[in-house]
Structure formats: structure tokens, C-alpha cells
Design a protein around this motif. Structure first.
Motif, PDB file in Angstrom:
ATOM      1  N   ALA A 299      13.907  -4.058   3.455  1.00  0.00           N
ATOM      2  CA  ALA A 299      14.488  -4.156   2.112  1.00  0.00           C
ATOM      3  C   ALA A 299      14.361  -5.578   1.577  1.00  0.00           C
ATOM      4  N   ARG A 300      14.571  -6.576   2.439  1.00  0.00           N
ATOM      5  CA  ARG A 300      14.424  -7.982   2.007  1.00  0.00           C
ATOM      6  C   ARG A 300      12.979  -8.274   1.623  1.00  0.00           C
ATOM      7  N   ARG A 301      12.029  -7.761   2.395  1.00  0.00           N
ATOM      8  CA  ARG A 301      10.611  -7.983   2.066  1.00  0.00           C
ATOM      9  C   ARG A 301      10.250  -7.355   0.721  1.00  0.00           C
ATOM     10  N   ILE A 302      10.729  -6.154   0.491  1.00  0.00           N
ATOM     11  CA  ILE A 302      10.451  -5.500  -0.793  1.00  0.00           C
ATOM     12  C   ILE A 302      11.051  -6.310  -1.929  1.00  0.00           C
ATOM     13  N   GLN A 303      12.258  -6.796  -1.740  1.00  0.00           N
ATOM     14  CA  GLN A 303      12.899  -7.617  -2.767  1.00  0.00           C
ATOM     15  C   GLN A 303      12.095  -8.894  -3.018  1.00  0.00           C
ATOM     16  N   ARG A 304      11.601  -9.533  -1.946  1.00  0.00           N
ATOM     17  CA  ARG A 304      10.772 -10.738  -2.108  1.00  0.00           C
ATOM     18  C   ARG A 304       9.473 -10.421  -2.854  1.00  0.00           C
TER      19      ARG A 304
ATOM     20  N   GLU B 115       9.078  -8.131  -5.055  1.00  0.00           N
ATOM     21  CA  GLU B 115       9.441  -7.960  -6.467  1.00  0.00           C
ATOM     22  C   GLU B 115       9.682  -9.320  -7.120  1.00  0.00           C
ATOM     23  N   GLU B 116      10.424 -10.178  -6.448  1.00  0.00           N
ATOM     24  CA  GLU B 116      10.737 -11.499  -7.009  1.00  0.00           C
ATOM     25  C   GLU B 116       9.500 -12.371  -7.160  1.00  0.00           C
ATOM     26  N   SER B 117       8.527 -12.218  -6.258  1.00  0.00           N
ATOM     27  CA  SER B 117       7.304 -13.021  -6.323  1.00  0.00           C
ATOM     28  C   SER B 117       6.334 -12.512  -7.382  1.00  0.00           C
ATOM     29  N   GLY B 118       6.605 -11.318  -7.911  1.00  0.00           N
ATOM     30  CA  GLY B 118       5.721 -10.754  -8.931  1.00  0.00           C
ATOM     31  C   GLY B 118       4.590  -9.911  -8.370  1.00  0.00           C
ATOM     32  N   HIS B 119       4.538  -9.740  -7.053  1.00  0.00           N
ATOM     33  CA  HIS B 119       3.518  -8.852  -6.481  1.00  0.00           C
ATOM     34  C   HIS B 119       3.781  -7.405  -6.908  1.00  0.00           C
ATOM     35  N   ILE B 120       5.030  -7.027  -6.994  1.00  0.00           N
ATOM     36  CA  ILE B 120       5.427  -5.726  -7.539  1.00  0.00           C
ATOM     37  C   ILE B 120       5.969  -5.992  -8.933  1.00  0.00           C
ATOM     38  N   ILE B 121       5.263  -5.519  -9.937  1.00  0.00           N
ATOM     39  CA  ILE B 121       5.672  -5.746 -11.328  1.00  0.00           C
ATOM     40  C   ILE B 121       6.714  -4.733 -11.760  1.00  0.00           C
ATOM     41  N   ARG B 122       6.458  -3.462 -11.437  1.00  0.00           N
ATOM     42  CA  ARG B 122       7.396  -2.392 -11.772  1.00  0.00           C
ATOM     43  C   ARG B 122       7.034  -1.174 -10.949  1.00  0.00           C
ATOM     44  N   ARG B 123       7.927  -0.222 -10.903  1.00  0.00           N
ATOM     45  CA  ARG B 123       7.677   1.045 -10.218  1.00  0.00           C
ATOM     46  C   ARG B 123       7.657   2.141 -11.269  1.00  0.00           C
ATOM     47  N   VAL B 124       6.666   3.007 -11.179  1.00  0.00           N
ATOM     48  CA  VAL B 124       6.496   4.041 -12.196  1.00  0.00           C
ATOM     49  C   VAL B 124       6.276   5.403 -11.548  1.00  0.00           C
ATOM     50  N   ALA B 125       6.462   6.440 -12.328  1.00  0.00           N
ATOM     51  CA  ALA B 125       6.137   7.800 -11.908  1.00  0.00           C
ATOM     52  C   ALA B 125       4.785   8.161 -12.499  1.00  0.00           C
TER      53      ALA B 125
ATOM     54  N   ALA C 184       0.833  -1.209   0.000  1.00  0.00           N
ATOM     55  CA  ALA C 184       0.000   0.000   0.000  1.00  0.00           C
ATOM     56  C   ALA C 184       0.867   1.259   0.000  1.00  0.00           C
ATOM     57  N   LEU C 185       1.921   1.270   0.802  1.00  0.00           N
ATOM     58  CA  LEU C 185       2.807   2.432   0.863  1.00  0.00           C
ATOM     59  C   LEU C 185       3.515   2.664  -0.466  1.00  0.00           C
ATOM     60  N   LEU C 186       3.992   1.593  -1.092  1.00  0.00           N
ATOM     61  CA  LEU C 186       4.679   1.734  -2.379  1.00  0.00           C
ATOM     62  C   LEU C 186       3.724   2.159  -3.483  1.00  0.00           C
ATOM     63  N   GLN C 187       2.460   1.709  -3.414  1.00  0.00           N
ATOM     64  CA  GLN C 187       1.482   2.165  -4.405  1.00  0.00           C
ATOM     65  C   GLN C 187       1.207   3.651  -4.262  1.00  0.00           C
ATOM     66  N   ALA C 188       1.183   4.134  -3.032  1.00  0.00           N
ATOM     67  CA  ALA C 188       0.926   5.552  -2.800  1.00  0.00           C
ATOM     68  C   ALA C 188       2.092   6.400  -3.292  1.00  0.00           C
ATOM     69  N   ASP C 189       3.319   5.901  -3.110  1.00  0.00           N
ATOM     70  CA  ASP C 189       4.508   6.638  -3.534  1.00  0.00           C
ATOM     71  C   ASP C 189       5.682   5.663  -3.625  1.00  0.00           C
ATOM     72  N   ALA C 190       5.993   5.239  -4.844  1.00  0.00           N
ATOM     73  CA  ALA C 190       7.078   4.268  -5.039  1.00  0.00           C
ATOM     74  C   ALA C 190       8.445   4.867  -4.736  1.00  0.00           C
ATOM     75  N   GLY C 191       8.521   6.179  -4.588  1.00  0.00           N
ATOM     76  CA  GLY C 191       9.792   6.832  -4.307  1.00  0.00           C
ATOM     77  C   GLY C 191      10.080   7.022  -2.830  1.00  0.00           C
ATOM     78  N   VAL C 192       9.174   6.565  -1.970  1.00  0.00           N
ATOM     79  CA  VAL C 192       9.396   6.734  -0.531  1.00  0.00           C
ATOM     80  C   VAL C 192      10.631   5.922  -0.121  1.00  0.00           C
ATOM     81  N   PRO C 193      11.509   6.499   0.674  1.00  0.00           N
ATOM     82  CA  PRO C 193      12.723   5.780   1.072  1.00  0.00           C
ATOM     83  C   PRO C 193      12.393   4.513   1.873  1.00  0.00           C
TER      84      PRO C 193
END
Length: 164
Positions: free
Chosen positions: A46-51, A53-63, A21-30
Motif C-alpha cells: 500500500a505504501r509503494r502504491i501511494q508513493r 501515485e505521489e511521484s506521478g507514475h500513476i496519474i489516475r485510475r480509470v474503468a 503492470a498489475l494496476l494497468q491490467a486491472d486497477a480494481g485488483v485488491p
């Protein structure tokens, strides 16, 4: 931008959903800020975010761009009927619209119309240019266009409560 083809199966918990939810609101948040907001260490977050991405839950980050500042404030929805429903025609139609940047969404429908296109334009008169570009490439039975007068809700964020 992150695009990964490999999909790893994982079970999501509430922290994962909050991260999504946080990344959807702003993918640029540190990551440090995300970690603090979900009560994790920086490295664990950071490991959770990487997982994710690897699992395909996060496809890409966009502006997300401001449509007025980019020069395409007008939205037209084109409803399309076709007399053709073969796989070959559908592929021809897909190719015809895929190269038109102003068409930002295209959906195949049930009901009275076969397809709906969401088209962003600098002004409504530009719709004719897009219409002609489509009909030069593919035969259509009927096209009906509606101009959006006001955006009541807009966004690309998905509800994360259903994520598994």
C-alpha cells in the motif's frame, strides 16, 4: 480516481514495475492480491502504491468500458491538414475538439498530415455530424477519414520495463 499534481522523484525497482503492470491490467485488483503477487506485506505494498501515485507514475485510475455495450463500436481516423500553424490557431483547434466526446485521441504529426483524430461513433454515418461540428469552429485545409475495419491490437497499458 487519483490525480496528483505534485511530483516526487523516486527510483523504481522490479516490484514497483510489477505493481504498475498489475494496476494497468486491472486497477480494481485488491491491494492484498497485489501484495501477494509481488511478495510484499499488505502495508508495504500500500505504501509503494501511494508513493507511485505521489511521484506521478500513476496519474489516475480509470474503468475501461466495453465500446459495443456503450454504443460506440465504430472507429474513424481523421487525418487533417491545415494551412495555419500559429499558436493561436493551434489553441483554437484544441478548444474546438476538446468539447467533442467522440474524439478520444488527437495527435499532432510530422509528415504529410498535421493532425490525426481517433473518433469513436455509434455508426459510420455519425462521422458527418462530428466533421461539421469541427469545421464550424475552425478552418481546415483538408480532411481525409479512414474507417477502422478490424482492431488488431488495442490497449492503454504502457511497457513498464523503461520506467525509472
Amino acid at each position: 480516481m487519483v490525480v496528483l499534481a505534485k511530483s516526487v522523484r523516486m527510483i523504481l525497482d522490479e516490484r514497483d514495475r510489477k505493481i504498475l503492470a498489475l494496476l494497468q491490467a486491472d486497477a480494481g485488483v485488491p491491494v492484498a492480491e497485489i501484495a501477494e503477487r509481488v511478495s510484499l506485506s499488505l502495508s508495504a505494498c500500500a505504501r509503494r502504491i501511494q508513493r507511485l501515485e505521489e511521484s506521478g507514475h500513476i496519474i489516475r485510475r480509470v474503468a475501461v468500458l466495453d465500446r459495443d455495450k456503450i454504443g460506440v463500436p465504430t472507429t474513424v481516423f481523421a487525418l487533417i491538414k491545415t494551412a495555419h500553424h500559429s499558436d493561436e490557431w493551434i489553441e483554437l483547434f484544441r478548444k474546438a475538439i476538446s468539447g467533442i466526446a467522440e474524439i478520444v485521441e488527437a495527435h499532432r504529426l510530422t509528415g504529410n498530415y498535421d493532425y490525426i483524430l481517433k473518433i469513436v461513433l455509434p455508426r459510420v454515418e455519425h462521422y458527418d455530424v462530428i466533421y461539421k461540428e469541427i469545421v464550424r469552429k475552425v478552418e481546415l485545409f483538408d480532411v481525409s477519414a479512414s474507417i477502422s475495419m478490424e482492431v488488431l491490437k488495442s490497449g492503454s497499458a504502457l511497457p513498464v520495463d523503461y520506467a525509472r
